[in-house]
Design an enzyme around this catalytic site. Structure first.
Site, PDB file in Angstrom:
ATOM      1  N   ARG A  32     -29.644 -20.721  35.615  1.00 31.10           N
ATOM      2  CA  ARG A  32     -30.323 -21.845  36.251  1.00 31.10           C
ATOM      3  C   ARG A  32     -29.800 -21.996  37.675  1.00 31.10           C
ATOM      4  O   ARG A  32     -28.727 -21.491  38.010  1.00 31.10           O
ATOM      5  CB  ARG A  32     -30.094 -23.122  35.435  1.00 31.10           C
ATOM      6  CG  ARG A  32     -30.577 -23.011  33.994  1.00 31.10           C
ATOM      7  CD  ARG A  32     -29.994 -24.109  33.112  1.00 31.10           C
ATOM      8  NE  ARG A  32     -30.395 -23.966  31.716  1.00 31.10           N
ATOM      9  CZ  ARG A  32     -29.764 -23.206  30.821  1.00 31.10           C
ATOM     10  NH1 ARG A  32     -28.679 -22.514  31.180  1.00 31.10           N
ATOM     11  NH2 ARG A  32     -30.184 -23.129  29.581  1.00 31.10           N
ATOM     12  N   HIS A  58     -36.573 -21.930  38.265  1.00 38.67           N
ATOM     13  CA  HIS A  58     -36.706 -21.662  36.837  1.00 38.67           C
ATOM     14  C   HIS A  58     -37.641 -20.486  36.560  1.00 38.67           C
ATOM     15  O   HIS A  58     -37.678 -19.972  35.434  1.00 38.67           O
ATOM     16  CB  HIS A  58     -37.224 -22.909  36.127  1.00 38.67           C
ATOM     17  CG  HIS A  58     -36.662 -23.104  34.747  1.00 38.67           C
ATOM     18  ND1 HIS A  58     -35.350 -23.423  34.506  1.00 38.67           N
ATOM     19  CD2 HIS A  58     -37.241 -22.995  33.538  1.00 38.67           C
ATOM     20  CE1 HIS A  58     -35.151 -23.521  33.197  1.00 38.67           C
ATOM     21  NE2 HIS A  58     -36.278 -23.257  32.595  1.00 38.67           N
ATOM     22  N   ARG A 109     -36.191 -17.262  34.979  1.00 35.67           N
ATOM     23  CA  ARG A 109     -35.906 -17.346  33.544  1.00 35.67           C
ATOM     24  C   ARG A 109     -37.174 -17.084  32.729  1.00 35.67           C
ATOM     25  O   ARG A 109     -37.153 -16.346  31.741  1.00 35.67           O
ATOM     26  CB  ARG A 109     -35.338 -18.729  33.196  1.00 35.67           C
ATOM     27  CG  ARG A 109     -33.905 -18.926  33.647  1.00 35.67           C
ATOM     28  CD  ARG A 109     -33.431 -20.356  33.483  1.00 35.67           C
ATOM     29  NE  ARG A 109     -33.448 -20.855  32.133  1.00 35.67           N
ATOM     30  CZ  ARG A 109     -32.535 -20.572  31.195  1.00 35.67           C
ATOM     31  NH1 ARG A 109     -31.535 -19.747  31.482  1.00 35.67           N
ATOM     32  NH2 ARG A 109     -32.610 -21.094  29.986  1.00 35.67           N
ATOM     33  N   TRP A 133     -30.190 -19.727  25.576  1.00 36.11           N
ATOM     34  CA  TRP A 133     -30.979 -20.737  24.878  1.00 36.11           C
ATOM     35  C   TRP A 133     -30.392 -20.938  23.488  1.00 36.11           C
ATOM     36  O   TRP A 133     -30.062 -19.983  22.792  1.00 36.11           O
ATOM     37  CB  TRP A 133     -32.434 -20.315  24.744  1.00 36.11           C
ATOM     38  CG  TRP A 133     -33.229 -20.438  26.005  1.00 36.11           C
ATOM     39  CD1 TRP A 133     -33.628 -21.577  26.624  1.00 36.11           C
ATOM     40  CD2 TRP A 133     -33.738 -19.355  26.816  1.00 36.11           C
ATOM     41  NE1 TRP A 133     -34.345 -21.289  27.760  1.00 36.11           N
ATOM     42  CE2 TRP A 133     -34.439 -19.935  27.907  1.00 36.11           C
ATOM     43  CE3 TRP A 133     -33.692 -17.963  26.716  1.00 36.11           C
ATOM     44  CZ2 TRP A 133     -35.067 -19.174  28.882  1.00 36.11           C
ATOM     45  CZ3 TRP A 133     -34.318 -17.210  27.700  1.00 36.11           C
ATOM     46  CH2 TRP A 133     -34.996 -17.806  28.764  1.00 36.11           C
ATOM     47  N   TYR A 140     -42.476 -19.874  26.381  1.00 32.47           N
ATOM     48  CA  TYR A 140     -42.644 -19.019  27.551  1.00 32.47           C
ATOM     49  C   TYR A 140     -43.523 -17.803  27.261  1.00 32.47           C
ATOM     50  O   TYR A 140     -44.293 -17.366  28.116  1.00 32.47           O
ATOM     51  CB  TYR A 140     -41.276 -18.528  28.043  1.00 32.47           C
ATOM     52  CG  TYR A 140     -40.416 -19.597  28.677  1.00 32.47           C
ATOM     53  CD1 TYR A 140     -40.960 -20.786  29.141  1.00 32.47           C
ATOM     54  CD2 TYR A 140     -39.043 -19.424  28.802  1.00 32.47           C
ATOM     55  CE1 TYR A 140     -40.163 -21.765  29.708  1.00 32.47           C
ATOM     56  CE2 TYR A 140     -38.235 -20.394  29.381  1.00 32.47           C
ATOM     57  CZ  TYR A 140     -38.815 -21.562  29.821  1.00 32.47           C
ATOM     58  OH  TYR A 140     -38.018 -22.522  30.389  1.00 32.47           O
TER      59      TYR A 140
END
Length: 340
Positions: free
Chosen positions: A172, A287, A290, A313, A322
């Site tokens: 992040r 982001h 990711r 995660w 995602y």
């Protein structure tokens, strides 16, 4: 700082809170640094929103009653028109406020459970789509690399290193800004490692290591060689750059806003920036790497557990969100397909 503003005062909403609750909250606020700065900001924003709504509607700030929480969540949906995830976030932080006050947990109420289910049904019926960052994928990184690889501009060199670091580590933005030069270690095979002290979901004394391939290693090393950041004591891996093409205060962290601008600028090189239905400009964010890396791994048939490990995660739901729109090339039901 959030910690300074989250204190028990004798005015406004807290003036009506009994002494036991005040003491519980004061203890909680004194330890607020146990949470990330982003969590603190979200918590503070939620409390302020809840307090304002209570004042305007003559409701009790604490304890939070099931009826009041039900009405507040419905207000977020109908009046403020928040997305379902945002409403869930408000609910979670208010549940935290109630719990830390030493009061009866609010989410066990059947009324709260019903309104949450109702709001989910409304979101589904309205066709609300779960928004996510626009994916920054490997092909995007390759295009940016081809465009900037010969640049002698320090900003281009730094930005390439940041983009590749974000993509290959799935870190992040706040985690990228914390990396120091001493955390970067070259290996004999042309690869490298990054020691990450902690992430949003990994809090251990040992931290964790990210293993980088030759491309990100090359880009980071090129940045260090040309910027001279590694010549400074206790320097951060990435720092600000002056208009004169010189580094600025290598002992100071970049802001997460700077990381966002790096991605935004890269997006503008390859895409036309448009606005969404809310009027906000759409571009890559910090982001995006990711999301893009998770999609790329899924397309290479990397298992869900490994993807979760790479992105630190804890739950599979986010990763599944995602990759949910990927075309399923080998789905089991495709075995029953037929030609016209």
């Amino acid at each position: 700082m959030v910690k300074e503003s989250l204190t028990i005062s004798e005015s406004n909403n807290f003036s009506l809170v009994n002494e036991t609750i005040k003491k519980n909250l004061q203890d909680f606020f004194s330890d607020i640094d146990a949470y990330s700065s982003n969590t603190q900001k979200q918590f503070k924003s939620t409390i302020n929103s809840w307090a304002n709504w209570c004042n305007q509607n003559n409701r009790t700030f604490l304890p939070i009653s099931p009826d009041d929480l039900r009405d507040y969540l419905f207000y977020l949906k109908t009046d403020r028109q928040l997305k379902h995830n945002s409403i869930n976030s408000h609910n979670a932080f208010l549940a935290m406020l109630q719990n830390q006050s030493g009061l009866t947990p609010i989410n066990t109420s059947s009324k709260v459970k019903r309104i949450k289910k109702k709001l989910l049904r409304m979101a589904i019926d309205e066709g609300e789509d779960l928004t996510q960052a626009i994916p920054f994928r490997f092909e995007d990184l390759k295009q940016i690399y081809d465009m900037k690889k010969n640049s002698l501009n320090l900003k281009d060199i730094r930005d390439l290193a940041i983009l590749s670091t974000a993509y290959y580590t799935l870190l992040r933005s706040s985690e990228i800004t914390r990396i120091k030069v001493k955390d970067f270690k070259l290996q004999r095979n042309g690869k490298s490692t990054l020691h990450i002290s902690h992430t949003k979901t990994v809090l251990t004394i040992e931290g964790l290591y990210k293993h980088l391939g030759k491309l990100p290693t090359k880009l980071i090393q090129n940045w260090l060689d040309l910027s001279g950041v590694d010549l400074h004591d206790n320097a951060y891996l990435f720092c600000a750059i002056k208009k004169s093409n010189e580094i600025q205060r290598p002992d100071c962290q970049l802001t997460t806003e700077t990381i966002r601008r790096v991605f935004n600028s890269a997006y503008r090189l390859l895409n036309v920036v448009k606005k969404d239905q809310t009027g906000r400009y759409q571009a890559w964010s910090a982001h995006s790497a990711r999301v893009g890396a998770a999609i790329d791994m899924a397309e290479k048939n990397v298992g869900l557990t490994q993807i979760m490990h790479e992105g630190t995660w804890k739950k599979p739901e986010m990763v599944i969100r995602y990759i949910r729109k990927l075309e399923t090339k080998d789905g089991p039901m495709q075995e029953f397909d037929m030609d016209d």
